[in-house]
Design a protein around this motif. Structure first.
Motif, mmCIF file in Angstrom:
data_model
loop_
_atom_site.group_PDB
_atom_site.id
_atom_site.type_symbol
_atom_site.label_atom_id
_atom_site.label_comp_id
_atom_site.label_asym_id
_atom_site.label_seq_id
_atom_site.Cartn_x
_atom_site.Cartn_y
_atom_site.Cartn_z
ATOM 1 N N MET A 1 0.830 -1.190 0.000
ATOM 2 C CA MET A 1 0.000 0.000 0.000
ATOM 3 C C MET A 1 0.877 1.258 0.000
ATOM 4 S SD MET A 1 -3.220 -0.904 -0.133
ATOM 5 C CE MET A 1 -2.634 -2.092 -1.342
ATOM 6 N N SER A 2 0.311 2.368 -0.460
ATOM 7 C CA SER A 2 1.062 3.611 -0.617
ATOM 8 C C SER A 2 0.588 4.658 0.381
ATOM 9 C CB SER A 2 0.898 4.148 -2.043
ATOM 10 O OG SER A 2 1.406 3.230 -3.000
ATOM 11 N N ARG B 1 8.423 16.133 4.320
ATOM 12 C CA ARG B 1 9.539 15.364 4.897
ATOM 13 C C ARG B 1 9.057 14.471 6.036
ATOM 14 N NH1 ARG B 1 12.602 19.137 8.219
ATOM 15 N NH2 ARG B 1 10.941 18.510 9.657
ATOM 16 N N ASP B 2 8.210 14.998 6.910
ATOM 17 C CA ASP B 2 7.777 14.252 8.089
ATOM 18 C C ASP B 2 6.787 13.135 7.741
ATOM 19 O OD1 ASP B 2 9.372 15.944 9.530
ATOM 20 O OD2 ASP B 2 7.726 17.174 10.306
ATOM 21 N N TYR B 3 5.896 13.392 6.786
ATOM 22 C CA TYR B 3 4.896 12.365 6.446
ATOM 23 C C TYR B 3 5.452 11.345 5.464
ATOM 24 C CZ TYR B 3 0.546 10.159 5.076
ATOM 25 O OH TYR B 3 -0.428 9.230 4.821
ATOM 26 N N GLN B 4 6.393 11.752 4.620
ATOM 27 C CA GLN B 4 7.033 10.884 3.633
ATOM 28 C C GLN B 4 6.024 10.218 2.696
ATOM 29 O OE1 GLN B 4 9.668 8.181 5.740
ATOM 30 N NE2 GLN B 4 11.161 9.792 6.096
ATOM 31 N N PRO B 5 5.235 11.008 1.989
ATOM 32 C CA PRO B 5 4.266 10.423 1.066
ATOM 33 C C PRO B 5 4.929 9.873 -0.186
ATOM 34 C CG PRO B 5 4.281 12.788 0.820
ATOM 35 C CD PRO B 5 5.201 12.473 1.969
ATOM 36 N N ASP B 6 4.267 8.907 -0.797
ATOM 37 C CA ASP B 6 4.697 8.441 -2.116
ATOM 38 C C ASP B 6 4.255 9.408 -3.210
ATOM 39 O OD1 ASP B 6 5.885 5.809 -1.408
ATOM 40 O OD2 ASP B 6 3.867 5.445 -0.646
ATOM 41 N N VAL B 7 3.120 10.096 -2.967
ATOM 42 C CA VAL B 7 2.599 11.084 -3.911
ATOM 43 C C VAL B 7 1.953 12.207 -3.093
ATOM 44 C CG1 VAL B 7 0.946 11.561 -5.779
ATOM 45 C CG2 VAL B 7 2.154 9.366 -5.716
ATOM 46 N N VAL B 8 2.196 13.436 -3.506
ATOM 47 C CA VAL B 8 1.448 14.580 -2.991
ATOM 48 C C VAL B 8 0.305 14.854 -3.959
ATOM 49 C CG1 VAL B 8 1.494 17.069 -2.527
ATOM 50 C CG2 VAL B 8 3.400 15.609 -1.783
ATOM 51 N N PRO C 1 6.563 12.732 -6.379
ATOM 52 C CA PRO C 1 5.612 12.884 -7.484
ATOM 53 C C PRO C 1 4.395 13.709 -7.049
ATOM 54 C CG PRO C 1 6.392 10.632 -7.394
ATOM 55 C CD PRO C 1 6.925 11.313 -6.161
ATOM 56 N N LEU C 2 3.910 14.533 -7.972
ATOM 57 C CA LEU C 2 2.838 15.484 -7.658
ATOM 58 C C LEU C 2 1.657 15.273 -8.588
ATOM 59 C CD1 LEU C 2 1.777 18.138 -6.279
ATOM 60 C CD2 LEU C 2 2.962 19.383 -8.114
ATOM 61 N N THR C 3 0.482 15.089 -7.986
ATOM 62 C CA THR C 3 -0.777 15.117 -8.720
ATOM 63 C C THR C 3 -1.494 16.408 -8.361
ATOM 64 O OG1 THR C 3 -1.053 12.717 -8.742
ATOM 65 C CG2 THR C 3 -3.027 14.041 -9.035
ATOM 66 N N THR C 4 -1.923 17.169 -9.359
ATOM 67 C CA THR C 4 -2.712 18.365 -9.098
ATOM 68 C C THR C 4 -4.137 18.144 -9.590
ATOM 69 O OG1 THR C 4 -1.912 19.378 -11.155
ATOM 70 C CG2 THR C 4 -0.773 19.947 -9.113
ATOM 71 N N ILE C 5 -5.082 18.575 -8.773
ATOM 72 C CA ILE C 5 -6.511 18.400 -9.072
ATOM 73 C C ILE C 5 -7.152 19.780 -8.985
ATOM 74 C CG2 ILE C 5 -8.665 17.274 -8.392
ATOM 75 C CD1 ILE C 5 -6.957 15.036 -7.189
ATOM 76 N N ASN C 6 -7.434 20.353 -10.138
ATOM 77 C CA ASN C 6 -7.913 21.731 -10.189
ATOM 78 C C ASN C 6 -9.040 21.882 -11.193
ATOM 79 O OD1 ASN C 6 -6.106 23.201 -8.328
ATOM 80 N ND2 ASN C 6 -4.490 22.554 -9.741
ATOM 81 N N GLN D 1 -1.620 4.643 -10.061
ATOM 82 C CA GLN D 1 -0.674 4.341 -11.135
ATOM 83 C C GLN D 1 0.585 5.202 -11.019
ATOM 84 O OE1 GLN D 1 -2.781 4.701 -14.875
ATOM 85 N NE2 GLN D 1 -4.422 3.343 -14.180
ATOM 86 N N LEU D 2 0.416 6.476 -10.645
ATOM 87 C CA LEU D 2 1.590 7.336 -10.470
ATOM 88 C C LEU D 2 2.460 6.836 -9.331
ATOM 89 C CD1 LEU D 2 3.112 9.922 -11.257
ATOM 90 C CD2 LEU D 2 1.660 11.177 -9.635
ATOM 91 N N ALA D 3 1.829 6.395 -8.244
ATOM 92 C CA ALA D 3 2.594 5.838 -7.121
ATOM 93 C C ALA D 3 3.336 4.571 -7.532
ATOM 94 C CB ALA D 3 1.668 5.560 -5.940
#
Length: 415
Positions: free
Chosen positions: A1-2, A104-111, A129-134, A407-409
């Motif tokens: 899991m991511s 840095r503290d949460y260490q996500p696979d994707v923002v 990696p960055l996903t933007t939803i706008n 998929q991005l993760a």
């Protein structure tokens, strides 16, 4: 899991969390580790209602915000809006550092971000990696908020120099425009090419309307049991007041206009206020008004004959997804852009406010009342809204967004 970190501009409004929470909830239901960051009071309530973890504000001294809300309310596009909000190097530096700490503290696979330019910059700094939803008019490849006025003037202000100075301190950049930060490795547009057009060459995926409602959510009893036979008009003001004193982006004009036009008319009015109380200055509501600080949006929109609101993009998506027409009082240029798109689709009308004394907005009540009656009486408005609603069903919504983010993760894990 991511691990996925959902961020956004932390305004005390529900528009941005409403589009992110359904996606975050979908990923959480698949077993992923999810955190959201928006400490503002109204979004925090929505995030908690969804059963999601909301990260606390990092402990860091922050400079005074340099916001010029009057200029922000009249901005041509995102670039000029950011110039009115972030034209202070120390403010940009501190907010960037805050979001760098958060990632840095949460260490996500994707923002996963919506309109949070500091999180977008911080993700690049941290190499996440960055996903933007706008919405469409937030994307760099859009024609901006004032699209009907033609090409963007060349002399409008920009905050990009401040972002580039800070980015250089972390060894990245430069960027041509601050709005370019809102284009992620994966760019998702809420809405459809019809409701939210961008350049056909843009690397984006339209995902249709995103509206939040828990599966078991019910309308408050007072509203669910309305059975007078009169049309139900849902008046959504968003946040009526953003500060103790009037500001140029307040939506209290929507409440005042609704009372002036609809008091004692043969309609039932449901007034909701973004988890806020009705401002005391409004006084006692008319007898045909029913107030709830918050209602499940999809259920309310489907129950309503008409929605009256301030032109926020999520409000537009709510009414179009339900096939319900609207009359909009847009309180800033971004909302006017959304309203004009809806009117062009034949799904409602717009009433433009003017600035009165002390930044208080005013409208022509007779014009507003006439447009409400026209939209209620003429079936073409609802027919157009229903047509758009049906066309939206071919898009994947929150589930498609969740698939693409997974998929991005996975791409990151494989690299």
């Amino acid at each position: 899991m991511s691990r996925f970190l959902f961020t956004m501009l932390p305004a005390n409004d529900l528009g941005l969390p409403t589009r992110l929470v359904p996606i975050a909830r979908a990923l959480a239901d698949r077993g992923h580790d999810i955190a959201v960051f928006n400490p503002a009071p109204a979004p925090a309530k929505l995030i908690a209602e969804a059963g999601l973890r909301n990260l606390p504000m990092p402990q860091r001294a922050m400079p005074h915000p340099p916001f010029d809300l009057g200029k922000a309310s009249q901005a041509w596009d995102v670039e000029e809006m950011y110039a009115s909000l972030f034209s202070d190097e120390e403010f940009v530096r501190a907010n960037t550092a805050l979001h760098v700490d958060l990632i840095r503290d949460y260490q996500p696979d994707v923002v996963v971000d919506s309109f949070g330019v500091f999180a977008c910059l911080a993700a690049r700094i941290r190499g996440v990696p960055l996903t933007t939803i706008n919405q469409g008019n937030f994307h760099p490849a859009s024609d901006g908020f004032l699209f009907w006025k033609g090409k963007r003037p060349t002399n409008l202000p920009s905050a990009v120099s401040f972002f580039n100075t800070v980015a250089a301190e972390y060894g990245i950049g430069p960027f041509a425009r601050s709005v370019d930060l809102l284009a992620g490795d994966l760019s998702l547009i809420v809405g459809t090419p019809e409701t939210d057009p961008v350049s056909p060459t843009a690397r984006v995926t339209h995902i249709g309307p995103i509206v939040w409602q828990r599966g078991n959510a019910e309308l408050p009893a007072e509203i669910a049991l309305l059975n007078s036979g009169k049309p139900i008009v849902w008046v959504y003001s968003g946040n009526p007041r953003y500060a103790p004193v009037p500001t140029a982006i307040d939506s209290i004009v929507v409440i005042r206009a609704a009372i002036a036009a609809l008091a004692d008319e043969p309609v039932e009015v449901v007034l909701t206020t973004c988890y806020q109380e009705v401002p005391a200055e409004i006084g006692t509501l008319p007898s045909n008004f029913h107030h709830a600080a918050y209602v499940p949006g999809r259920a309310m929109a489907e129950r309503s004959a008409l929605m009256v609101h301030h032109g926020g993009h999520s409000s537009v998506m709510q009414t179009l997804a339900a096939g319900t027409p609207a009359v909009i009082i847009p309180t800033i240029t971004e909302r006017e852009s959304n309203a004009r798109r809806l009117v062009a689709l034949g799904a409602g009308e717009i009433v433009l406010p003017i600035d009165g004394p002390d930044e208080e907005k005013q409208i022509d009540i007779a014009d507003f009342a006439a447009k409400i009656r026209r939209v209620l009486d003429e079936p073409g408005y609802r027919a157009s809204a229903v047509r758009v609603s049906q066309s939206m069903r071919s898009f994947g919504g929150a589930e498609l967004a969740a698939n693409l983010i997974e998929q991005l993760a996975a791409t990151k894990e494989a690299s």
